[in-house]
Enzyme design. Structure first.
Site, PDB file in Angstrom:
ATOM      1  N   PRO A 196      41.942  33.048  37.859  1.00 57.79           N
ATOM      2  CA  PRO A 196      40.803  32.737  38.022  1.00 57.79           C
ATOM      3  C   PRO A 196      41.577  33.966  39.411  1.00 57.79           C
ATOM      4  O   PRO A 196      40.441  34.768  40.353  1.00 57.79           O
ATOM      5  CB  PRO A 196      41.206  31.551  38.942  1.00 57.79           C
ATOM      6  CG  PRO A 196      40.934  30.649  37.436  1.00 57.79           C
ATOM      7  CD  PRO A 196      42.822  31.169  37.419  1.00 57.79           C
ATOM      8  N   GLU A 216      38.589  36.055  31.147  1.00 59.95           N
ATOM      9  CA  GLU A 216      39.021  34.986  30.345  1.00 59.95           C
ATOM     10  C   GLU A 216      39.751  34.547  30.879  1.00 59.95           C
ATOM     11  O   GLU A 216      41.142  33.924  31.551  1.00 59.95           O
ATOM     12  CB  GLU A 216      39.558  35.313  29.429  1.00 59.95           C
ATOM     13  CG  GLU A 216      38.806  36.464  28.044  1.00 59.95           C
ATOM     14  CD  GLU A 216      37.413  35.288  27.674  1.00 59.95           C
ATOM     15  OE1 GLU A 216      38.413  33.720  27.865  1.00 59.95           O
ATOM     16  OE2 GLU A 216      36.636  35.558  26.180  1.00 59.95           O
ATOM     17  N   CYS A 250      46.330  28.823  27.944  1.00 58.62           N
ATOM     18  CA  CYS A 250      45.207  28.645  29.058  1.00 58.62           C
ATOM     19  C   CYS A 250      44.214  27.955  28.450  1.00 58.62           C
ATOM     20  O   CYS A 250      43.999  26.746  29.843  1.00 58.62           O
ATOM     21  CB  CYS A 250      44.367  29.734  28.677  1.00 58.62           C
ATOM     22  SG  CYS A 250      43.763  30.017  27.970  1.00 58.62           S
TER      23      CYS A 250
HETATM   24  P1  NAD Z   1      47.962  37.159  36.131  1.00 55.38           P
HETATM   25  O1  NAD Z   1      46.160  36.953  36.841  1.00 55.38           O
HETATM   26  O2  NAD Z   1      49.213  36.831  37.335  1.00 55.38           O
HETATM   27  O3  NAD Z   1      48.325  37.896  35.564  1.00 55.38           O
HETATM   28  C1  NAD Z   1      47.949  38.895  34.426  1.00 55.38           C
HETATM   29  C2  NAD Z   1      47.310  40.332  35.003  1.00 55.38           C
HETATM   30  O4  NAD Z   1      47.028  40.802  35.535  1.00 55.38           O
HETATM   31  C3  NAD Z   1      48.447  41.025  34.149  1.00 55.38           C
HETATM   32  O5  NAD Z   1      48.261  41.916  33.346  1.00 55.38           O
HETATM   33  C4  NAD Z   1      48.464  41.179  35.673  1.00 55.38           C
HETATM   34  O6  NAD Z   1      49.953  42.822  35.891  1.00 55.38           O
HETATM   35  C5  NAD Z   1      47.396  41.951  36.306  1.00 55.38           C
HETATM   36  N1  NAD Z   1      47.543  41.382  37.966  1.00 55.38           N
HETATM   37  C6  NAD Z   1      47.563  40.611  38.298  1.00 55.38           C
HETATM   38  N2  NAD Z   1      47.945  40.703  40.075  1.00 55.38           N
HETATM   39  C7  NAD Z   1      46.914  41.495  39.692  1.00 55.38           C
HETATM   40  C8  NAD Z   1      46.219  42.161  41.041  1.00 55.38           C
HETATM   41  N3  NAD Z   1      46.379  41.784  42.512  1.00 55.38           N
HETATM   42  N4  NAD Z   1      45.221  43.134  40.059  1.00 55.38           N
HETATM   43  C9  NAD Z   1      45.289  43.586  39.732  1.00 55.38           C
HETATM   44  N5  NAD Z   1      46.115  43.060  38.377  1.00 55.38           N
HETATM   45  C10 NAD Z   1      46.905  41.863  38.930  1.00 55.38           C
HETATM   46  O7  NAD Z   1      47.838  35.795  35.215  1.00 55.38           O
HETATM   47  P2  NAD Z   1      49.048  35.308  34.125  1.00 55.38           P
HETATM   48  O8  NAD Z   1      50.103  34.779  34.721  1.00 55.38           O
HETATM   49  O9  NAD Z   1      50.180  36.845  33.522  1.00 55.38           O
HETATM   50  O10 NAD Z   1      48.711  34.301  32.989  1.00 55.38           O
HETATM   51  C11 NAD Z   1      48.062  33.499  33.483  1.00 55.38           C
HETATM   52  C12 NAD Z   1      46.718  32.838  33.894  1.00 55.38           C
HETATM   53  O11 NAD Z   1      46.398  33.380  32.904  1.00 55.38           O
HETATM   54  C13 NAD Z   1      46.715  31.451  33.721  1.00 55.38           C
HETATM   55  O12 NAD Z   1      45.995  31.272  35.316  1.00 55.38           O
HETATM   56  C14 NAD Z   1      46.038  30.921  32.455  1.00 55.38           C
HETATM   57  O13 NAD Z   1      45.285  29.871  32.169  1.00 55.38           O
HETATM   58  C15 NAD Z   1      44.937  32.354  32.136  1.00 55.38           C
HETATM   59  N6  NAD Z   1      44.815  32.916  30.980  1.00 55.38           N
HETATM   60  C16 NAD Z   1      43.136  33.042  30.115  1.00 55.38           C
HETATM   61  C17 NAD Z   1      43.287  32.494  29.316  1.00 55.38           C
HETATM   62  C18 NAD Z   1      42.370  32.634  28.373  1.00 55.38           C
HETATM   63  O14 NAD Z   1      41.877  33.386  27.502  1.00 55.38           O
HETATM   64  N7  NAD Z   1      40.552  32.359  29.266  1.00 55.38           N
HETATM   65  C19 NAD Z   1      44.635  33.544  27.898  1.00 55.38           C
HETATM   66  C20 NAD Z   1      45.856  33.148  28.846  1.00 55.38           C
HETATM   67  C21 NAD Z   1      46.468  33.697  30.528  1.00 55.38           C
END
Ligand code: NAD
Length: 470
Positions: A196, A216, A250
């Protein structure tokens, strides 16, 4: 007009932008051919490479890779392949009597150039799953998978280069900086899966170009096990859902409500099931994966240190191994609602349990926090189930199991507010990448033609009659 020519990805973006109408003009047969090529790559050509890459990233067991990375994408492809012809048909809609002499329909057209940013926890599933919907809808796509699962990102790049021209689908490897550079470009749609916190950054960036977004996201998904449930079965399913992918899912159960009267039985069943699944020493089990990296290992072991120092009962597990990013399946009781464990999405193999007396109190607690991505109920009591479903809000709910709602492609998958905006999977995923263009064709003179200026008393009477009768 903003000039983007100094952006590192400008040229790639421009090539996709130029190519978008050619891709959009392809019929369902051509798109199905592309989807089938992707299916072949996943189930044959690259299957073992995918298993190896994800194992190299966080020791995910082979069976879990097949079940949670490869199978869901293949299922998504099969579903889209079966229905794409009807999804692309023009959908006629009724004509109200006031618009007599016209006909109307919806044309499902692609949004254009799309960006898909994916997380590390199901790297193949959450990169290629949305890609299937985007291709089915006729878009060009740039993918930006997570830097945290670099072996898998590298392999996915190879697969994409093998199957597509860059002006149709391209994959950009990179870190946050690369994602931010891409976000400056005027994409037509951004499909983001992640936390989020980052979701808010994505939405802000999208607002610069009024790009539509699918977010998502995640959050804390609660589980309620009531007195009427079969506790043995509930705990077995819960242990499976919580510790698959080492809790880095997630929609994994984040915390559990049980009745105080079953506490001891719950603990002994939990220990029994963890041992049955992962042996008495899960660290040597082939069925239990690792925490993705040191950063997340430290975050999770910090939660455990915090719990220990505030007198929380660690009733099972609690062992860690920093050298291998290992955290044992862990059960804790007595976490305070303002503790780190109860205020952050855990996203790891630690399960806090809360004791409850009434279902109203459970609903109040859940509603006092952000809307969860998933909410799970184990109960045989219809009234209890209805009370919880009607008095809480969540992206999805699974009754008497967990995680399985993700696998039904007939259900929209996604969150609500803090846990997400928009839906994915099946037809809902296709719609996220689609502009439902409204078309009205006038065949005869229209009633409104008689009402054009100059206005007079006769025309006013016609408008009055229209409001009253039509
Ligand atoms: P994250 O939000 O840290 O990163 C996701 C993607 O965003 C990565 O590719 C990363 O490079 C990019 N990113 C990170 N920081 C950014 C920024 N400041 N600006 C632009 N892009 C940026 O998430 P994560 O650690 O990879 O995954 C875990 C999270 O994802 C958990 O909160 C989990 O619940 C959620 N998730 C949701 C679903 C769903 O289907 N709803 C599925 C899997 C994971």
């Amino acid at each position: 007009m903003t000039n983007f020519s100094d952006n590192r990805y400008y040229e790639l973006f421009e090539r996709q932008k130029k190519n978008q109408f050619r891709v959009a003009s392809t019929n369902y047969k051509t798109r199905i051919k592309k989807l089938k090529a992707l299916r072949l790559a996943l189930e044959k050509t690259y299957k073992q490479d995918i298993r190896d890459a994800i194992y190299a990233d966080f020791k995910k067991p082979k069976l879990e890779v097949d079940l949670t990375e490869i199978y869901p994408v293949i299922d998504e492809i099969n579903f889209a392949t079966k229905h794409l012809k009807s999804w692309l048909k023009k959908q006629r809609v009724d004509t109200p009597i006031a618009l007599l002499g016209s006909s109307s329909w919806i044309k499902n057209e692609p949004k254009g150039v799309c960006l898909i940013i994916s997380p590390w926890n199901f790297p193949v599933n959450l990169t290629f799953g949305p890609l299937v919907s985007a291709i089915a809808a006729g878009n060009t796509v740039i993918l930006k998978p997570s830097e945290m699962t670099s072996h898998t990102s590298k392999l996915m790049k190879k697969i994409i280069e093998d199957l597509f021209e860059e002006d149709e689908v391209a994959l950009v490897e990179g870190e946050v900086a690369e994602a931010q550079e891409l976000l400056k470009l005027p994409f037509n749609h951004i499909f983001f899966t992640g936390s989020p916190q980052v979701g808010k950054i994505i939405m802000k960036a999208a607002s610069d170009h009024l790009a539509s977004v699918t977010l998502e996201l995640g959050g804390k998904s609660p589980v309620i096990i009531d007195d009427s449930s079969n506790l043995d079965k509930a705990v077995r399913k819960l242990v499976f859902g919580k510790f698959m992918n080492s809790g880095q899912t997630c929609i994994a159960p984040d915390y559990v409500f049980i009745n105080a009267s079953v506490k001891e039985k719950f603990i002994s069943l939990f220990k029994k099931e963890v041992e049955a699944f992962y042996t008495a020493k899960p660290e040597v089990s082939d069925s239990f994966s690792r925490i993705v990296n040191q950063k997340h290992f430290k975050r999770l072991s910090g939660y455990l240190d915090d719990a220990r120092s505030s007198g929380v009962e660690i009733v099972s597990g609690g062992a860690v191994n920093e050298n291998d990013n290992y955290i044992e399946p862990t059960l804790v009781f007595g976490s305070k609602s303002d503790s780190a464990l109860m205020t952050n999405e855990i996203f790891g193999p630690i399960l806090p349990v809360m004791l409850y007396e009434t279902i109203d109190e459970v609903c109040d607690y859940i509603n006092g926090n952000e809307k969860p991505l998933a909410l799970y109920i184990f109960s045989k009591n219809k009234r209890t189930i209805n009370t919880i479903v009607n008095n809480t809000r969540a992206g999805s709910t699974c009754i008497n199991h967990n995680l399985l709602q993700f696998l039904n492609h007939n259900l929209p998958f996604g969150g609500s507010n803090n846990s997400g905006i928009g839906k994915s999977h099946g037809y809902y995923g296709f719609l996220e990448f689609t502009n439902q263009r409204s078309v009205l064709k006038q065949h005869t003179i229209a009633a409104v033609d008689l009402l054009m200026p100059p206005y007079n008393r006769f025309k006013q009477r016609m408008v009055n009659a229209t409001i009253k009768w039509f």
